[in-house]
Design a protein around this motif. Structure first.
Motif, PDB file in Angstrom:
ATOM      1  N   LYS A 153       0.812  -1.097   0.116  1.00 49.50           N
ATOM      2  CA  LYS A 153       0.046   0.019  -0.110  1.00 49.50           C
ATOM      3  C   LYS A 153       1.014   1.420  -0.027  1.00 49.50           C
ATOM      4  O   LYS A 153       1.877   1.259   0.859  1.00 49.50           O
ATOM      5  CB  LYS A 153      -0.791  -0.052   1.332  1.00 49.50           C
ATOM      6  N   ASP A 154       0.577   1.874  -1.079  1.00 54.55           N
ATOM      7  CA  ASP A 154       1.286   3.434  -0.985  1.00 54.55           C
ATOM      8  C   ASP A 154       2.878   3.143  -1.259  1.00 54.55           C
ATOM      9  O   ASP A 154       3.780   3.746  -0.625  1.00 54.55           O
ATOM     10  CB  ASP A 154       1.053   4.556   0.110  1.00 54.55           C
TER      11      ASP A 154
ATOM     12  N   THR B  53       4.581   0.643  -0.041  1.00 56.55           N
ATOM     13  CA  THR B  53       5.378  -0.103   1.295  1.00 56.55           C
ATOM     14  C   THR B  53       4.638  -1.413   1.387  1.00 56.55           C
ATOM     15  O   THR B  53       3.291  -1.361   1.517  1.00 56.55           O
ATOM     16  CB  THR B  53       5.241   0.746   2.280  1.00 56.55           C
TER      17      THR B  53
END
Length: 270
Positions: free
Chosen positions: A55-56, A58
């Protein structure tokens, strides 16, 4: 790798698409991708390894009991160590029978299922960890699900109605939403609201994901030309099919066929 799908007991079959068991045959780490399926899942992690989702930019370790919301875009995952999972795959609308929250709150999220279902699910997870044998574990899960159904009886009629619309949309990918509204004597706005509340997806996006899943099965079968797959799956033409396939997988159909792995196929929710 061991992967088994288990048909739930008769009482649960209108609500649970399948139960499944997964066990990795190696402790080696590997990366993969999960694609939109139009369904939600609860997964009990029962092994010594762990899963991570991206997510994002990472990777984050998933909770011991995962609640998968509706995934609407490719999701990168990572297996760390030797994993054992027992999963519950709901129909597009049927997760709503088992908890009160609006399904759309969980879109593109993997959250701690115990935070949603309460301490009873954590207790079930502990029992599953202590219990040997797949049949006994399945029985524990089924008993829990039957208890949850009794709690939600007041909402059953409305959720069943959405389930009927889900089935209608699945039989005709190009069906106009307005026709469904007229036939059921409700406004398109109210239909969209109910559909999103109980499936997590607006009807139009649900149809796109369902059409994509059908095309994914055809691509996996690898016995048709792309033009034939496009038309059989309900796309206007091959370029439309390729564009939408890439939207949901990040890959063209040819690239996907060349590198498809068993894990992303069964986690796709077919």
């Amino acid at each position: 790798m061991v992967f088994k799908e288990i048909l739930p007991q008769v009482k649960l079959r209108p609500y649970i698409k399948t139960l499944y068991f997964y066990e990795s045959d190696s402790a080696a780490d590997y990366d993969d991708i999960v694609f939109p399926s139009g369904t939600m899942e609860v997964i009990f992690n029962l092994g010594q390894g762990s899963w991570k989702t991206k997510k994002d930019g990472t990777f984050y370790t998933t909770p011991p009991i995962e609640l998968w919301g509706q995934i609407t875009k490719p999701l990168a995952i990572k297996s760390v160590g030797r994993n054992v999972m027992l999963g519950i795959r709901f129909y597009p609308h049927s997760a709503a029978y088992f908890f009160n929250e609006s399904i759309s709150e969980f879109n593109n999220e993997i959250v701690g299922a115990a935070d949603v279902f309460g301490v009873s699910l954590k207790t079930l997870h502990e029992k599953l960890m202590e219990t040997g044998g797949l049949d006994k574990r399945i029985a524990l899960v089924e008993d829990y699900l039957c208890d949850r159904l009794r709690i939600s009886e007041k909402r059953h009629d409305k959720i069943k109605f959405i389930g009927e619309i889900v089935n209608n949309l699945k039989t005709d990918y190009n069906r106009e939403i307005i026709a469904v509204s007229v036939r059921n004597n409700i406004s398109t706005r109210y239909l969209n609201m109910l559909f999103s509340q109980y499936t997590g997806l607006p009807p139009k996006l649900f149809c796109k994901i369902n059409r994509f899943q059908h095309s994914l099965n055809l691509v996996n079968a690898n016995d048709q030309k792309l033009t034939d797959v496009a038309y059989d799956a309900g796309y206007f033409d091959q370029s439309h099919f390729i564009r939408e396939f890439k939207l949901f997988t990040g890959l063209t159909p040819n690239s996907f066929a060349a590198q498809a792995s068993p894990i992303n196929q069964f986690l796709a929710g077919n």
